[in-house]
Write a protein that holds these residues in place. Structure first.
Motif, PDB file in Angstrom:
ATOM      1  N   PRO A 120     -10.610  32.294 -29.925  1.00 58.68           N
ATOM      2  CA  PRO A 120      -9.460  32.743 -29.136  1.00 58.68           C
ATOM      3  C   PRO A 120      -9.822  33.918 -28.236  1.00 58.68           C
ATOM      4  N   TRP A 121      -9.118  33.993 -27.127  1.00 61.34           N
ATOM      5  CA  TRP A 121      -9.304  35.148 -26.250  1.00 61.34           C
ATOM      6  C   TRP A 121      -8.509  36.316 -26.810  1.00 61.34           C
ATOM      7  N   LEU A 122      -9.125  37.484 -26.803  1.00 63.52           N
ATOM      8  CA  LEU A 122      -8.444  38.669 -27.325  1.00 63.52           C
ATOM      9  C   LEU A 122      -8.071  39.587 -26.174  1.00 63.52           C
ATOM     10  N   ARG A 123      -7.065  40.431 -26.453  1.00 60.48           N
ATOM     11  CA  ARG A 123      -6.645  41.375 -25.421  1.00 60.48           C
ATOM     12  C   ARG A 123      -7.009  42.787 -25.808  1.00 60.48           C
ATOM     13  N   LEU A 124      -6.981  43.647 -24.814  1.00 60.47           N
ATOM     14  CA  LEU A 124      -7.216  45.059 -25.083  1.00 60.47           C
ATOM     15  C   LEU A 124      -6.009  45.626 -25.822  1.00 60.47           C
ATOM     16  N   HIS A 125      -6.196  46.808 -26.394  1.00 55.89           N
ATOM     17  CA  HIS A 125      -5.133  47.401 -27.189  1.00 55.89           C
ATOM     18  C   HIS A 125      -4.054  47.987 -26.299  1.00 55.89           C
ATOM     19  N   ARG A 126      -2.791  47.750 -26.642  1.00 56.98           N
ATOM     20  CA  ARG A 126      -1.729  48.187 -25.744  1.00 56.98           C
ATOM     21  C   ARG A 126      -1.544  49.701 -25.760  1.00 56.98           C
ATOM     22  N   ILE A 136      -1.068  46.186 -15.862  1.00 54.71           N
ATOM     23  CA  ILE A 136      -1.542  44.876 -15.414  1.00 54.71           C
ATOM     24  C   ILE A 136      -2.973  44.648 -15.888  1.00 54.71           C
ATOM     25  N   ARG A 137      -3.796  45.697 -15.761  1.00 51.33           N
ATOM     26  CA  ARG A 137      -5.195  45.566 -16.184  1.00 51.33           C
ATOM     27  C   ARG A 137      -5.271  45.199 -17.658  1.00 51.33           C
ATOM     28  N   LEU A 138      -4.473  45.892 -18.473  1.00 51.40           N
ATOM     29  CA  LEU A 138      -4.493  45.611 -19.905  1.00 51.40           C
ATOM     30  C   LEU A 138      -4.008  44.188 -20.179  1.00 51.40           C
ATOM     31  N   ARG A 139      -3.084  43.716 -19.358  1.00 56.09           N
ATOM     32  CA  ARG A 139      -2.542  42.364 -19.573  1.00 56.09           C
ATOM     33  C   ARG A 139      -3.535  41.285 -19.193  1.00 56.09           C
ATOM     34  N   SER A 152     -11.525  39.722 -16.195  1.00 58.00           N
ATOM     35  CA  SER A 152     -10.824  40.913 -15.738  1.00 58.00           C
ATOM     36  C   SER A 152     -10.529  40.777 -14.261  1.00 58.00           C
ATOM     37  N   GLY A 153      -9.879  41.765 -13.731  1.00 58.71           N
ATOM     38  CA  GLY A 153      -9.621  41.768 -12.299  1.00 58.71           C
ATOM     39  C   GLY A 153      -8.189  41.413 -11.987  1.00 58.71           C
ATOM     40  N   ILE A 154      -7.588  42.192 -11.098  1.00 56.62           N
ATOM     41  CA  ILE A 154      -6.208  41.954 -10.721  1.00 56.62           C
ATOM     42  C   ILE A 154      -6.171  41.075  -9.478  1.00 56.62           C
ATOM     43  N   TRP A 155      -6.869  41.490  -8.440  1.00 55.03           N
ATOM     44  CA  TRP A 155      -6.896  40.676  -7.207  1.00 55.03           C
ATOM     45  C   TRP A 155      -7.940  39.580  -7.335  1.00 55.03           C
ATOM     46  N   PHE A 156      -9.118  39.969  -7.774  1.00 50.15           N
ATOM     47  CA  PHE A 156     -10.186  38.998  -7.898  1.00 50.15           C
ATOM     48  C   PHE A 156     -10.470  38.794  -9.376  1.00 50.15           C
TER      49      PHE A 156
END
Lengths: 105, 518
Positions: free
Chosen positions: B25-31, B86-89, B104-108
């Protein structure tokens, strides 16, 4: 004057001074006169072999072979080989390095 | 935010087969990273906003100043926090059997993937704020050296931040050890920091550097308040009142004291509670830090040697520090303490730690020929000539006041004496030899360093000889390696002896190219 003189003499001098040799176990070069530098890279540690050719080199049928090892200081450059020698050498080096196991560090 | 919990139980990577690649599974960074960023940003805005508000208020009035500054600050905070959210999401990562991947990346959208077998170090760090929220930053390094493509950024993968437990799990898993196995009993303590070692901190080169920085800062602040000449005026007034020599002496002493205290604080913060451990599975781990806790794990397989570094000040106190020569740990920038295993400590302790890391380090160092001393004395002579010439020119061109003239003369005399002393000392430092399996080379006066380089880690030679060296029969041998700085030299050795030495260090590499006279 100095510029002209150096244009006339430097290539000849470089040609006289620079030496290279490739054995089955290592690549060896000698460059420089005032600061002579011998470089030796063993075949077993070679990571990449690049052949490059600039437009000027192309017109004279020459190319440069760059042999890189894992060290940032270990690259060995063989400049101004004629084209056939260079490509044959690159091929030979690639085969030799492929034949040697290990991750070259 | 409605995120899935980040503290996933690690999927059993060993048990699953190749099919696991798709299932991982893909994991996320800590909120909590968002809270840290918000608080940090508030701090920055307050630090920047208050002086600005004061500045504007002094020109106009308080309400106007606040009306300008507060909305601006709010916008800045909002934008930064929104970006961080947004980055964390969008940032996700996962560890599969063969790779570590991160999106990662918001635009790209960027997808970065590192082969696990290439990972050489896992670096954890957290500042007090992050520790409060139970998160840490993880930096995974592959440390590919050389002039290859890709910036350093592309060769490291940085997860900022993840939960503390998750960070420890990543560290353990990425260095191919199970987190369960690591118990306190499995660790072997190689060195423990003692508060007494702090006494070496003021002797380091940080002291004068920080003192200089303080002078610069004073001028900078004076300049901000529109009076760049103020420090000079104050000094001038003091000189008139108390005389020149007391002010000069007092000023120097004060600056050095400031530098010493600052250096003490910086090094104390960096090295507080330092521990060097060998963990199960052949990993070295350095843990340290008072405010920001740092942890570096290093696979022993990647270690190609150690360097005992004795900077001049620290050396006079009989101390030295231990740096590691490892693949993937860049030691290019002087002043970076990333590769340091043991900070300035009594030499006996440092040597013991070195032995614990790479095995016995005792060896007889061969000295270098007298010609090497003559070469250094010539450099010293050149320095003396330049210094004296400079002093004479200065005195002739500007007719200096007696005090300044005397100051210049004193500086030149001291400089010359130091140059000559350094020549003898640098010669005394020179030496090379073999210990079991290692090539040993010592050099330097201001920064004396003894490198113990694993002979199997030497991946080539570079021999250089300038015309001057040729006349004196000297030669410099550079052992190139994939680790640390990339090459470690033996400077100004005898040109015949050094070839034999190189041949002996790595048999059969140099021999085909040697011409022997026997």
């Amino acid at each position: 004057m100095i510029g002209l003189a150096s244009i006339a003499t430097l290539p000849v001098w470089w040609h006289r001074v620079h030496r290279w040799e490739v054995t089955d176990t290592a690549v060896y070069t000698l460059t420089g006169y005032f600061w002579r530098t011998w470089r030796i890279a063993p075949m077993s540690r070679i990571q990449t072999v690049d052949t490059t050719q600039g437009p000027l080199q192309h017109s004279f049928g020459l190319s440069t072979v760059v042999v890189t090892t894992a060290s940032s200081a270990g690259a060995v450059t063989l400049e101004g080989l004629d084209q056939e020698t260079a490509s044959a050498l690159a091929e030979r080096l690639t085969q030799l390095t492929d034949a040697t196991p290990g991750d070259a560090t | 935010m409605t995120e899935e919990p980040t503290d996933h139980a690690p999927a059993a990577t060993e048990a699953t087969e190749a099919t696991a690649v798709a299932e991982e599974p893909w994991l996320r960074l800590h909120r909590n990273g968002l809270k840290v960023a918000a608080i940090l940003m508030l701090g920055v805005v307050v630090a920047g906003g208050v002086p600005t508000a004061v500045g504007i208020a002094s020109g106009t009035s308080w309400p106007i100043a606040l009306a300008w500054v507060v909305p601006c600050a709010a916008v800045v905070v909002a934008v930064v926090v929104a970006f961080e959210a947004i980055r964390l999401r969008v940032t996700r990562y996962r560890v599969t059997d063969a790779r570590v991947e991160m999106i990662s990346g918001i635009w790209f959208k960027r997808r970065r993937s590192l082969a696990r077998e290439r990972i050489r170090s896992v670096d954890l760090s957290s500042n007090p704020l992050e520790r409060m929220f139970g998160v840490a930053n993880v930096k995974v390094g592959t440390g590919e050296t050389g002039s290859g493509s890709g910036s350093a950024n592309e060769r490291t993968l940085s997860l900022a931040p993840v939960g503390r437990a998750e960070a420890d799990r990543l560290r353990a898993e990425l260095l191919r050890r199970s987190a369960v196995e690591v118990g306190a009993d499995g660790e072997q303590r190689l060195a423990t920091w003692k508060p007494g070692w702090l006494k070496y901190a003021p002797l380091s080169f940080l002291t004068p550097v920080l003192a200089g920085a303080a002078v610069g800062a004073v001028f900078q602040v004076a300049d901000w308040f529109g009076n760049g000449g103020l420090p000079v005026e104050v000094t001038g007034n003091l000189v008139e009142e108390y005389g020149a020599w007391p002010v000069l002496g007092g000023g120097l002493a004060g600056l050095l004291l400031f530098g010493a205290v600052a250096s003490l604080i910086l090094q104390g913060e960096a090295w507080w509670n330092h521990r060097l451990d060998r963990e199960v599975g052949g990993t070295l781990r350095v843990r340290r830090g008072l405010m920001i806790s740092r942890s570096l794990s290093l696979e022993e397989q990647r270690i190609r040697g150690v360097e005992l570094v004795e900077p001049l000040g620290v050396r006079t106190a009989g101390a030295g520090r231990l740096d590691v020569v490892a693949i993937g740990l860049k030691t290019d920038q002087e002043g970076s303490d990333l590769s340091t295993l043991v900070p300035a400590a009594p030499m006996a302790t440092t040597r013991a730690a070195a032995e614990a890391v790479i095995g016995p380090i005792d060896c007889e160092l061969r000295g270098h020929p007298r010609a090497a001393l003559h070469r250094r004395l010539r450099w010293a002579a050149a320095t003396v000539i330049v210094l004296v010439a400079a002093a004479v020119t200065v005195n002739l061109v500007w007719s200096l006041p007696a005090l300044l003239g005397a100051g210049v003369a004193l500086a030149v005399v001291l400089g010359c004496a130091f140059a000559v002393w350094a020549a003898f000392d640098a010669y005394a430092s020179l030496g090379h030899g073999h210990s079991r399996g290692h090539l040993v080379s010592r050099r330097g006066s201001v920064r004396r360093a003894t490198v113990h380089l694993d002979r199997s880690g030497i991946i080539g030679w570079r021999l250089t000889q300038s015309v001057f060296q040729k006349r004196m029969g000297l030669m410099t041998l550079d052992a190139t390696t994939a680790a640390g700085k990339g090459h470690y030299p033996v400077i100004d050795a005898d040109q015949h002896e050094i070839l034999d030495f190189a041949d002996e260090s790595v048999p059969d590499l140099l021999r085909p190219f040697l011409i022997r006279n026997e």
